[in-house]
Design a protein around this motif. Structure first.
Motif, PDB file in Angstrom:
ATOM      1  N   VAL A 144      32.731   1.373 -23.004  1.00 42.34           N
ATOM      2  CA  VAL A 144      33.587   2.556 -22.919  1.00 42.34           C
ATOM      3  C   VAL A 144      34.846   2.230 -22.120  1.00 42.34           C
ATOM      4  CG1 VAL A 144      33.762   4.897 -21.993  1.00 42.34           C
ATOM      5  CG2 VAL A 144      31.689   4.181 -23.202  1.00 42.34           C
ATOM      6  N   ALA A 145      34.674   1.551 -20.996  1.00 42.48           N
ATOM      7  CA  ALA A 145      35.821   1.175 -20.168  1.00 42.48           C
ATOM      8  C   ALA A 145      36.804   0.312 -20.966  1.00 42.48           C
ATOM      9  CB  ALA A 145      35.346   0.437 -18.919  1.00 42.48           C
ATOM     10  N   ALA A 146      36.288  -0.656 -21.723  1.00 43.05           N
ATOM     11  CA  ALA A 146      37.160  -1.526 -22.511  1.00 43.05           C
ATOM     12  C   ALA A 146      37.935  -0.732 -23.554  1.00 43.05           C
ATOM     13  CB  ALA A 146      36.331  -2.624 -23.176  1.00 43.05           C
ATOM     14  N   ALA A 147      37.275   0.238 -24.199  1.00 39.63           N
ATOM     15  CA  ALA A 147      37.937   1.049 -25.220  1.00 39.63           C
ATOM     16  C   ALA A 147      39.031   1.920 -24.633  1.00 39.63           C
ATOM     17  CB  ALA A 147      36.914   1.908 -25.957  1.00 39.63           C
ATOM     18  N   GLY A 151      38.780  -0.700 -16.102  1.00 45.64           N
ATOM     19  CA  GLY A 151      37.734  -1.561 -15.579  1.00 45.64           C
ATOM     20  C   GLY A 151      36.417  -0.810 -15.521  1.00 45.64           C
ATOM     21  N   HIS A 152      35.312  -1.529 -15.734  1.00 43.60           N
ATOM     22  CA  HIS A 152      34.021  -0.838 -15.744  1.00 43.60           C
ATOM     23  C   HIS A 152      33.697  -0.227 -14.383  1.00 43.60           C
ATOM     24  CE1 HIS A 152      32.678  -4.758 -14.120  1.00 43.60           C
ATOM     25  NE2 HIS A 152      31.730  -4.053 -13.545  1.00 43.60           N
ATOM     26  N   HIS A 153      34.273  -0.783 -13.303  1.00 37.98           N
ATOM     27  CA  HIS A 153      34.028  -0.232 -11.983  1.00 37.98           C
ATOM     28  C   HIS A 153      34.760   1.084 -11.766  1.00 37.98           C
ATOM     29  CE1 HIS A 153      37.804  -2.441 -11.701  1.00 37.98           C
ATOM     30  NE2 HIS A 153      38.117  -1.688 -10.667  1.00 37.98           N
ATOM     31  N   GLU A 154      35.668   1.439 -12.687  1.00 35.96           N
ATOM     32  CA  GLU A 154      36.412   2.693 -12.565  1.00 35.96           C
ATOM     33  C   GLU A 154      35.740   3.850 -13.291  1.00 35.96           C
ATOM     34  OE1 GLU A 154      40.999   1.291 -12.150  1.00 35.96           O
ATOM     35  OE2 GLU A 154      40.091   0.936 -14.126  1.00 35.96           O
ATOM     36  N   ILE A 155      34.630   3.562 -13.952  1.00 34.55           N
ATOM     37  CA  ILE A 155      33.883   4.592 -14.668  1.00 34.55           C
ATOM     38  C   ILE A 155      32.847   5.204 -13.735  1.00 34.55           C
ATOM     39  CG2 ILE A 155      32.360   5.067 -16.625  1.00 34.55           C
ATOM     40  CD1 ILE A 155      35.189   4.332 -17.442  1.00 34.55           C
ATOM     41  N   PRO A 175      33.326  10.234 -16.988  1.00 30.66           N
ATOM     42  CA  PRO A 175      33.860  10.450 -15.641  1.00 30.66           C
ATOM     43  C   PRO A 175      34.583   9.205 -15.156  1.00 30.66           C
ATOM     44  CG  PRO A 175      31.520   9.955 -15.526  1.00 30.66           C
ATOM     45  CD  PRO A 175      31.873   9.994 -16.990  1.00 30.66           C
ATOM     46  N   VAL A 176      35.729   9.400 -14.513  1.00 34.15           N
ATOM     47  CA  VAL A 176      36.474   8.275 -13.934  1.00 34.15           C
ATOM     48  C   VAL A 176      36.756   8.572 -12.470  1.00 34.15           C
ATOM     49  CG1 VAL A 176      37.483   7.560 -16.128  1.00 34.15           C
ATOM     50  CG2 VAL A 176      38.718   9.189 -14.676  1.00 34.15           C
ATOM     51  N   ALA A 177      37.103   7.528 -11.738  1.00 35.45           N
ATOM     52  CA  ALA A 177      37.119   7.611 -10.272  1.00 35.45           C
ATOM     53  C   ALA A 177      38.109   8.618  -9.724  1.00 35.45           C
ATOM     54  CB  ALA A 177      37.417   6.216  -9.692  1.00 35.45           C
ATOM     55  N   ASP A 178      39.321   8.679 -10.287  1.00 32.74           N
ATOM     56  CA  ASP A 178      40.339   9.544  -9.692  1.00 32.74           C
ATOM     57  C   ASP A 178      41.477   9.755 -10.680  1.00 32.74           C
ATOM     58  OD1 ASP A 178      41.927   7.174  -9.554  1.00 32.74           O
ATOM     59  OD2 ASP A 178      41.144   6.716  -7.566  1.00 32.74           O
ATOM     60  N   LEU A 179      42.503  10.484 -10.227  1.00 31.71           N
ATOM     61  CA  LEU A 179      43.654  10.787 -11.070  1.00 31.71           C
ATOM     62  C   LEU A 179      44.372   9.531 -11.549  1.00 31.71           C
ATOM     63  CD1 LEU A 179      45.502  13.828  -9.414  1.00 31.71           C
ATOM     64  CD2 LEU A 179      44.664  13.671 -11.774  1.00 31.71           C
ATOM     65  N   GLY A 180      44.499   8.551 -10.675  1.00 28.38           N
ATOM     66  CA  GLY A 180      45.198   7.331 -11.054  1.00 28.38           C
ATOM     67  C   GLY A 180      44.533   6.658 -12.237  1.00 28.38           C
ATOM     68  N   VAL A 181      43.212   6.607 -12.230  1.00 32.43           N
ATOM     69  CA  VAL A 181      42.482   5.998 -13.349  1.00 32.43           C
ATOM     70  C   VAL A 181      42.659   6.841 -14.605  1.00 32.43           C
ATOM     71  CG1 VAL A 181      40.220   5.282 -14.182  1.00 32.43           C
ATOM     72  CG2 VAL A 181      40.820   4.952 -11.771  1.00 32.43           C
ATOM     73  N   ALA A 182      42.527   8.157 -14.475  1.00 35.52           N
ATOM     74  CA  ALA A 182      42.685   9.039 -15.640  1.00 35.52           C
ATOM     75  C   ALA A 182      44.053   8.850 -16.284  1.00 35.52           C
ATOM     76  CB  ALA A 182      42.476  10.489 -15.223  1.00 35.52           C
ATOM     77  N   ARG A 183      45.083   8.722 -15.472  1.00 34.95           N
ATOM     78  CA  ARG A 183      46.440   8.572 -16.009  1.00 34.95           C
ATOM     79  C   ARG A 183      46.624   7.253 -16.753  1.00 34.95           C
ATOM     80  NH1 ARG A 183      49.067  10.882 -10.414  1.00 34.95           N
ATOM     81  NH2 ARG A 183      49.269  13.073 -11.068  1.00 34.95           N
TER      82      ARG A 183
END
Length: 305
Positions: A144-147, A151-155, A175-183
């Motif tokens: 999922v992270a790759a798609a 990074g998988h650690h951000e999931i 679910p992702v870690a924070d706004l920065g990852v979502a963006r």
């Protein structure tokens, strides 16, 4: 000039040129499936809703909902927009009250909507025709992270993990870690398609969410990608919020009682949206839920078909 009237609404926002744009085609009886699909492609919005005569005399209208590429059994912003359009038309022709109940026939089943009109943008809230159900989609977080280009650690965050839910349309809640990852999320449509099991009906689109928000009165920040439906990214997705209620219930272990959540979406697109999700919990399970939001009419015209 003959033809069918149509309106363009910006849904899940009380301001024009934000939220999710929707075409509402009135008096659509007589259009066949192919014509409706081609008209939806002509509008090229995330969804176009066609309003026809209801099969039951106890219902207000029948809805057919199309993306630029396919028909959907249920969707949130067409339900809100169509309910408001019908309520506004009734108020104009017969002086109907500012608050009204609209019963809509959709492929998923009858949908009850309460519409409140005022000096500003109208507001509609509908009962979920189906409660969220968990779907067994075994997808590895690394894939999922790759798609999503992450990074998988951000999931994941807290105890939230990837889960798949449907309240009429399936979504993979990521679910992702924070706004920065979502963006930073960018969907590789081909890779995502290769991850999904074959099933009938709409394919499950990724619904990326985090607890951190831009608007401090909102509970979740979300993004939704559906390129197979002709929607690279959606500014507001009511059917996904309906499914997401299941993920909230599972991971946040809601106590018995009524719960309300504001969900922000579309911010990365410059189309900020706000969806209200209300969930009623009894004996540790969701017993009912509602989706609500504003809509404002921004255009109208006549379809000469």
């Amino acid at each position: 000039m003959t033809g069918r009237n149509y309106y363009i609404y910006d849904v899940f926002s009380d301001e024009p040129l934000s939220g999710n744009p929707l075409a509402v085609v009135l008096d659509a009886d007589g259009l066949d499936d192919a014509a409706m699909q081609r008209i939806a492609g002509e509008f090229n919005l995330s969804e176009t809703v066609f309003v026809g005569q209801a099969a039951s005399k106890n219902h207000t209208a029948r809805l057919r909902i199309f993306t630029p590429r396919t028909e959907l059994p249920f969707a949130g912003h067409p339900t809100v927009g169509a309910a408001i359009a019908l309520a506004e038309r009734a108020a104009k022709t017969s002086g109907a009250p500012q608050t009204s109940i609209v019963m809509l026939e959709e492929a998923v089943g009858p949908v009850r909507c309460a519409v409140t009109a005022g000096k500003g943008a109208a507001y509609a809230e509908f009962d979920l025709p189906r409660l969220p159900m968990s779907l067994p989609f075994p997808i590895e977080p690394e894939a999922v992270a790759a798609a999503l280009g992450l990074g998988h650690h951000e999931i994941g965050f807290e105890n939230h993990t990837i889960s798949t839910w449907s309240a009429g349309v399936p979504y993979v809640c990521v679910p992702v870690a924070d706004l920065g990852v979502a963006r930073r999320a960018r969907l590789d449509a081909g890779l995502w398609r290769s991850l999904l099991p074959q099933m009938e009906g709409p394919s499950a689109a990724p619904y990326v969410y985090c607890r951190e928000t831009v608007n401090h009165d909102h509970a979740f920040h979300v993004r939704m990608f559906a390129p197979d439906d002709g929607i690279p990214e959606d500014p507001a997705t009511g059917s996904a919020a309906a499914a997401f209620a299941g993920a909230i219930m599972q991971h946040d272990a809601l106590v018995d009682g009524a719960h309300g959540f504001l969900i922000e979406q579309g911010i990365e697109m410059g189309r900020p949206s706000s969806i209200r999700l209300e969930v009623d919990v009894h004996h540790g399970a969701i017993t009912s839920a509602r989706i609500g939001g504003h809509a404002v009419r921004v255009a109208e015209g006549k379809l000469l078909i």
